[in-house]
Write an enzyme that holds these catalytic residues in place. Structure first.
Site, PDB file in Angstrom:
ATOM      1  N   PHE A 271      37.942  43.481  42.858  1.00  0.00           N
ATOM      2  CA  PHE A 271      39.298  43.931  42.478  1.00  0.00           C
ATOM      3  C   PHE A 271      40.395  42.998  42.955  1.00  0.00           C
ATOM      4  CE2 PHE A 271      39.290  45.456  46.841  1.00  0.00           C
ATOM      5  CZ  PHE A 271      40.605  45.273  47.233  1.00  0.00           C
TER       6      PHE A 271
ATOM      7  N   LYS B 258      31.206  41.674  34.288  1.00  0.00           N
ATOM      8  CA  LYS B 258      31.437  43.049  34.754  1.00  0.00           C
ATOM      9  C   LYS B 258      32.513  42.955  35.827  1.00  0.00           C
ATOM     10  CE  LYS B 258      30.907  45.941  37.432  1.00  0.00           C
ATOM     11  NZ  LYS B 258      32.090  46.545  38.077  1.00  0.00           N
TER      12      LYS B 258
ATOM     13  N   GLU C  64      36.299  47.782  38.289  1.00  0.00           N
ATOM     14  CA  GLU C  64      36.814  48.909  37.507  1.00  0.00           C
ATOM     15  C   GLU C  64      38.145  49.415  38.072  1.00  0.00           C
ATOM     16  OE1 GLU C  64      34.294  48.727  39.440  1.00  0.00           O
ATOM     17  OE2 GLU C  64      33.979  50.542  40.634  1.00  0.00           O
ATOM     18  N   ARG C  65      38.598  48.824  39.180  1.00  0.00           N
ATOM     19  CA  ARG C  65      39.856  49.299  39.760  1.00  0.00           C
ATOM     20  C   ARG C  65      41.086  48.710  39.078  1.00  0.00           C
ATOM     21  NH1 ARG C  65      38.196  52.340  43.544  1.00  0.00           N
ATOM     22  NH2 ARG C  65      36.516  51.765  44.977  1.00  0.00           N
TER      23      ARG C  65
ATOM     24  N   SER D 222      31.734  42.323  48.623  1.00  0.00           N
ATOM     25  CA  SER D 222      31.468  42.500  50.051  1.00  0.00           C
ATOM     26  C   SER D 222      30.046  42.070  50.384  1.00  0.00           C
ATOM     27  CB  SER D 222      31.661  43.967  50.429  1.00  0.00           C
ATOM     28  OG  SER D 222      30.612  44.733  49.862  1.00  0.00           O
TER      29      SER D 222
ATOM     30  N   CYS E 216      39.427  37.265  50.547  1.00  0.00           N
ATOM     31  CA  CYS E 216      38.281  36.861  51.365  1.00  0.00           C
ATOM     32  C   CYS E 216      38.618  35.604  52.157  1.00  0.00           C
ATOM     33  CB  CYS E 216      37.037  36.656  50.517  1.00  0.00           C
ATOM     34  SG  CYS E 216      37.164  35.278  49.403  1.00  0.00           S
TER      35      CYS E 216
ATOM     36  N   GLU F 229      35.358  43.273  58.726  1.00  0.00           N
ATOM     37  CA  GLU F 229      36.409  42.726  57.875  1.00  0.00           C
ATOM     38  C   GLU F 229      37.354  43.879  57.523  1.00  0.00           C
ATOM     39  OE1 GLU F 229      35.035  41.329  54.029  1.00  0.00           O
ATOM     40  OE2 GLU F 229      36.685  39.908  53.914  1.00  0.00           O
TER      41      GLU F 229
END
Lengths: 496, 496, 496, 496
Positions: free
Chosen positions: B148, B172, B175-176, B225, B280, B382
């Protein structure tokens, strides 16, 4: 009886645990024992490699390369002894062992060029007065697991370049013919490798699993059969390691109607029966386009095969030797039987070769089987014996479809004089190593070796440029030097 | 309410199955619905990609590149709309969204050079009159699964180069915040990509697992993640695919006593709080060497942070916006609470930011925590929020040991004026992307992005040269042309 | 009447000195005047380039590349106008001008990838803790001198990559058709090039000699005839500059008995007569192997040539247009006359083409001459007109000997289906650009263009990777950082 | 007395023509004679090289490389004898001769990697079903002309890589110290080079001009003084050859106030006086920034120079030996005299060194001259003796301006601890080889050697990657195979 041990931290040793027989396949007799390392022994080797890493990593690449120069010299000086050890435990005739060794030495030669191969990429001014470069640093401890069929060459595909790149290595060679591998590793140390940089452990699944599971091992290279390759790749990956796992093959040669047939027959004879067909690049299926080509091929092959000499490794006049074990001999014969039962035509039958004086050797003679069809067991499986199947098709496209439908995609070849056929074939075929009138298209050491489909798991091939990339980890440095007079405002946006 | 669908075979569609809310994190309200593709829908996308592959693969690279040239133009022309969509669903301020987009465009620019990047290696006379060359052919259908936090940039790390190399793609995205990703993919089609070359499916684990398990998918690129990266890498590998999976990070900056402190503070402020720390590559730990440096840093940071403006995406005067969800907001605050409980010193507290008019937005203010120690939860995990931790150490080596002991190894930075410190740090630190006085050392598009240790699984990094290598498969052709007048004897030995 | 001026420091200007006529070769009329720059004007251009260099050199390569992206867009948007200008002054039909322009644009596309192309080589630990890297820095002011036959393409071979590499440029195009060149240069400035980065001076020998002698000019690229190339190379070199000078050609095509004859005839017709043969890659000699091939070739060519349409540039239905000047028309006809006198067989005679409405145009019709021998004048010289010579030989080797005996070695081609013939030919022929069934083997923009023997003076080819190398200077930096704790003894020996 | 002859076509021979004295500079006595080849002898060598070319060119690169592997071994085995020959005729102390030899051997090591280095570029589908690749073919006969100061190393910069690339070679070494060069060439033949592949002719201007003018010689590499380099470059270029000509130097080291002064003094002492300063990379000017740095430098240099030992080559305890000739000794002393007359401060005076037992040797002692200014003769010229000048400036920029104003741009160095200073210096200085705290930044063999400005004429540097490019000629092949079923229309336009 001699027991072959392990080379750990510069010392050949034996953990006195389990052992296994090593045979002379030419006589069928047990000649030695090999120690099978337990988990603790393998961990000792890993620890030695881990300890040797920091100093080795900081050794200038050119100095590392110079040990490879010396290693090459020692390999050449000891070629006879190496070939004798290979022959005794593998059964390979000396001229073939020498060919194998030579191909291994080429990888050492390639590793001599490591200062050039390790060059990173340097970019000036990626932003105002900001520079960036990529380095290719060694990984740390890496492991290799190698098969019986090339006890000298396949280990040399791996550790010379891995070590030249600054890694330290633990090798788990085949327990069937371990002597030449160990002897060669000792030469590498004699050439100047510090203790712990190269370690060899003999063993079986326990040793393999230890290498796959130990978190200190950063990467695993494997060559063997597809089911094991798949296991290795899956387990190493689940443990977060990088892995390249090379598996089985079923290499087809298309014989086109315009082929130089004498040349094709010569090429096929060597590529199908050399080393008893125990090569992942062996040509095991000839696909003849049109019955005319097929009949000519069968006729000439049959004649040529009269000259084949199978026998003990020690007689350089032989063309090829025994297969590796009694069990494997029976398996190969079983495939020939199945072909016969399935209705194929056994043109030349090698099931009962006569090798006077070596009646207990694991021999199978050169076998030619015509009118094989894709549904037969002998076609679906990799036989790994001196058996050449002939499939007849009507067109080049049909031949290519056949190849693409097989699960393996290691090597393939076309015999033709036609430029267009060669280009169409090499472009479209789903196979990693392609020969045009070259029956064994093993890439030279400065290219890389690898199949497609279920012949290789991973994204980088073995040895050559891909080997360098596999055994190194990219690090990118971005650098600017603040000038006392220049202060920047805070930058909250993503820099563009 | 709008439902965001999938882009399959050139058509935006909706499989009318499950849906999920899409929020505007600045207001905390649901703004749209996103369709969650079932297995059948994903397979439809794979089938479309598979069908498009043969023609796309045979399209000359230069013609493929020209679509990328056109795509770049369209991205630039539609930048405002893209940034608006990002802001609305992610919460990022427009200047930050533009930075993200620009970095994405750089990857499209890199893909424009694909004719150069795809060059193979050609060797004359690998043997007498035998030539050999390596080609880098596309893989077929490849998949990307993206997070996201960079809905524009991370997909653009993947498919432009994958597609330019001749692959077809199934993406893909998260979806957020799916709208900008889908919009950009439509622009790629508008630029000239044939239907089926690029497909987008929105979805959740069902969609992901379908991509991981379908045998037509040749490779998977993932960014997210670490636990999910590990799952993806393991499952894709077990299915025999090549995979690169990029995971989490905990990026440390060492502040040396000789650092240009104003510059370091400016750099840290942007790199820690920009995009609410949901990057990240966010710098989330400052390691000050010596108390003097630490005190100076804390003092200046505190002052600088008075100026921080947190607020809605739509106001370009803000420095950063909300975090992605209510749950994530609570999680970040929980980490701050835990730090406080663990005895760290909350120097600037962002737990209750005031954003008038946006009281339900998922905001967390810039937070500075001093005297953090490695055993604290806030240090080990994190956080992915606008929280900067300060750890105090006595020496550069201690700072480096700290970094190397952390499970992640994505990015890191040192602030210093000293050449030797910079070289020692960049050489030895176990981190993939290293900055010297550069707080966010994201490699430019013509280098490659990747961390070390548990920040990346796989052997090739994202985008740049590694991206090209990841999305291509080596094929080596060895060719000789038999001369009518030259016949060879049979060759049983391994060719040397 | 319009006078075409110079583009210096961002401004189109005219030094009001000498001028020369510019013709419309389709009508034979003078259409414009072109200014001929004196020494002072050229020096002004050099000074502008010199002044622009420091800032341009420090502009990040990616930012320089983005101007090239924009330049490409402008070239595409202005294609019609560019082709009209080319046609009007050169005589080329619009479809041919568009082909030329497209090839030029490819070089701009290549220049867009300059961040990748400028990467230097980085070596860690060339000695203990010593690193070394090579950078490729721009040279400064570089000059290009270009011919009339490709007023758009040849300048675009040079300055896009030179400028993208960080150099500034002075272009001296052909004074015969200067308008399209100048117009394109203005587009480059419109795309964002700072003033002074690209300058154009029209002129004659005085301008050329000024560029060759001025010490601020670091390098010279030239394309033209061999005598001039030799002069340029010699004089520039004597002045200590680097130089690449491309000269003339006499390109042969071997037609083998197994050639696909219809394909060969189509290919030859286009390659011999396109652009009236005024191309340094024009195929001007067909070498037929065996009389059977020769007779078939002549028969089919004769038939095909019935369809040839020569006429004014403005009619897209024409195949080719006039030659560049009245004098050149007479020279071409003179070569045909000499062939006739020398005993060759004029199969199709283009000496009196009928072009209604354009009776004063400089037209020569397509001409086919059989039974040419190497001693004839028409064979020895480059005709640069729509004249195809046929030489008959008995073997492929004889054909190759003929080609190798000619002073030029620019391009060549073989028509065959045979893989061995293709390989033997391409390996051994002393020619720089070789086609296998490709009549005009002009390398694509990501390879490099250059002939052998007296077709090119210098060691690096034009455009592509060689272009990058030519326009940059290697700088190697070797770096170590002394550690306060480590002192070395004095080292008197040469370091090893 | 021995007369040193030529090595032509595998045979050491003497054309019994003119000869010249060869001295032992340590004693001042004539030790041998060297033959000076006339035009006919040089042409014989060229003819031998020409005759050897076709077979050598077709030898697979890997086989050529294997001779280089063997050559390396022989050089190492014969190191003592080589160093003795160098010392006897050049005067260099054995440890220094060994350093030189080792650097030469590195170039042989690099040549061992030639299969990798010769890889061409392969592009699939440059058009529909059209492929294109570039090969790097050898040139034919190439020549090298080398200086007295590195009789082993500089020839080894040239012919190993030239020969490994497939060329044949004629070497014209310095006639002052020809023995080691000839001996090494004989070892190359012993390693397996076929007769004629490497030829050595001793001689003077007549030999040089013959090489420059003979049309069979394709390329010339030269190392020597700038006036001769300029002559060579100009004449070779006028003859249409490719040429690289390396000339003189005046290498400056900037000593910054923050430099590690002990390290700088050690480095400077070795780099200024080693090999009596007769190196094109000798550091002959120290530029101290600020009087404090200058005084510290002078003080420590003076102390360190007390330890300097000058003497005969045969005593390994000496630091450096004599200069090459009596005339050169006088010239060096003349420069010191001029400095004194011009008002500089002779801090350490080497004009009357005491070398007991070698009173007639051509010795000059280590000399340190302070307060030199740019207008002095000793500053403007290359002295090529053991003389270190110190210039005092106020700022780093002033130091850099000084360097950039000098006509030479070979090597340079900065002593500092500051990252920004290092980057600014290395980026901007107009010098080809830059050291950061490295006094003799001679690039390693896998990079390339070359200066800027009047220190090098040509566009490619010596050895390393540039060496490979210099000794090869690009050939680009474009290939398509016509399909019987596919006919194209005629194409008159330029293909796009």
């Amino acid at each position: 009886m001699t027991t072959i041990g392990h080379l750990i931290n510069g010392i050949v040793q034996n953990d006195a645990a389990r052992t296994q027989n090593v045979y002379n396949p030419s006589t069928g007799e047990v000649s030695k024992q090999v120690a099978l390392a337990g988990k603790a022994t393998v961990e000792e080797a890993i620890a030695a490699a881990q300890a040797a890493f920091p100093a080795w990593r900081n050794t200038p690449p050119q100095k590392r390369a110079r040990i490879m120069f010396r290693f090459k010299e020692l390999l050449e000086q000891n070629a006879d002894e190496i070939c004798r050890l290979i022959g005794e435990e593998h059964g390979k005739i000396s001229h073939d062992a020498l060919g194998e060794l030579q191909r291994g030495i080429e990888n050492v030669e390639y590793a001599c060029g490591v200062p050039e191969l390790l060059k990173g990429e340097y970019s000036k001014n990626v932003g105002p007065a900001i520079d960036s470069w990529s380095e290719f640093q060694p990984l740390g401890v890496v492991a290799g697991i190698t098969p019986f069929n090339f006890p000298a060459m396949v280990p040399l595909w791996m550790y010379p370049i891995a070590i030249a790149c600054g890694n330290t290595f633990v090798l788990k060679p085949s327990e069937r013919d371990p002597s030449s591998t160990l002897f060669i590793a000792e030469l590498a140390l004699e050439a100047g490798l510090p203790a712990g940089v190269l370690n060899v452990v003999n063993g079986d699944k326990e040793a393999v699993d230890t290498l796959l599971d130990d978190s200190r091992v950063q990467a695993v290279s494997f060559v063997g059969s597809t089911p094991i390759a798949e296991y290795i790749y899956s387990r190493a990956s689940a443990n977060g390691k990088r892995c390249q796992a090379l598996g089985g093959a079923k290499n087809h040669a298309i014989v086109m109607p315009d082929a130089d047939m004498d040349n094709a027959v010569s090429a096929l004879t060597g590529a199908a029966f050399g080393s008893s067909g125990e090569r992942c690049m062996a040509l095991s299926v000839a696909v003849a386009v049109g019955d005319e080509a097929a009949d000519a091929l069968i006729g000439k092959m049959k004649a040529q095969m009269q000259e084949l000499k199978v026998g003990a490794f020690s007689d350089a006049g032989n063309d090829f030797g025994p297969v590796i074990t009694k069990a494997h001999q029976e398996k190969v014969i079983g495939y020939i039987n199945s072909a016969e039962e399935d209705g194929a035509d056994i043109v030349v039958d090698g099931r009962n070769p006569q090798v006077p004086g070596y009646e207990n050797g694991f021999f199978v003679g050169g076998t030619l089987i015509d009118r094989v069809t894709p549904d037969m067991l002998c076609y679906r499986d990799e036989i790994f014996g001196p058996v050449l199947l002939v499939v007849r098709v009507d067109s080049m496209q049909e031949a290519m479809n056949l190849i693409d439908a097989h699960e393996y995609g290691n090597g393939t070849c076309i015999f033709t004089r036609d430029g267009e056929a060669a280009r169409y074939f090499s472009d479209n075929i789903q196979v990693g190593m392609v020969g045009i009138n070259v029956p064994l298209p093993v890439p030279v050491a400065y290219h890389s070796f690898g199949g497609w489909k279920r012949s290789l798991f991973g994204d980088l091939f073995a040895y050559g440029p891909d080997g360098v990339r596999f055994y190194t980890r990219r690090k990118t440095v971005t650098q600017r030097w603040p000038s006392a007079g220049v202060r920047e405002g805070v930058q909250f946006s993503f820099p563009s």
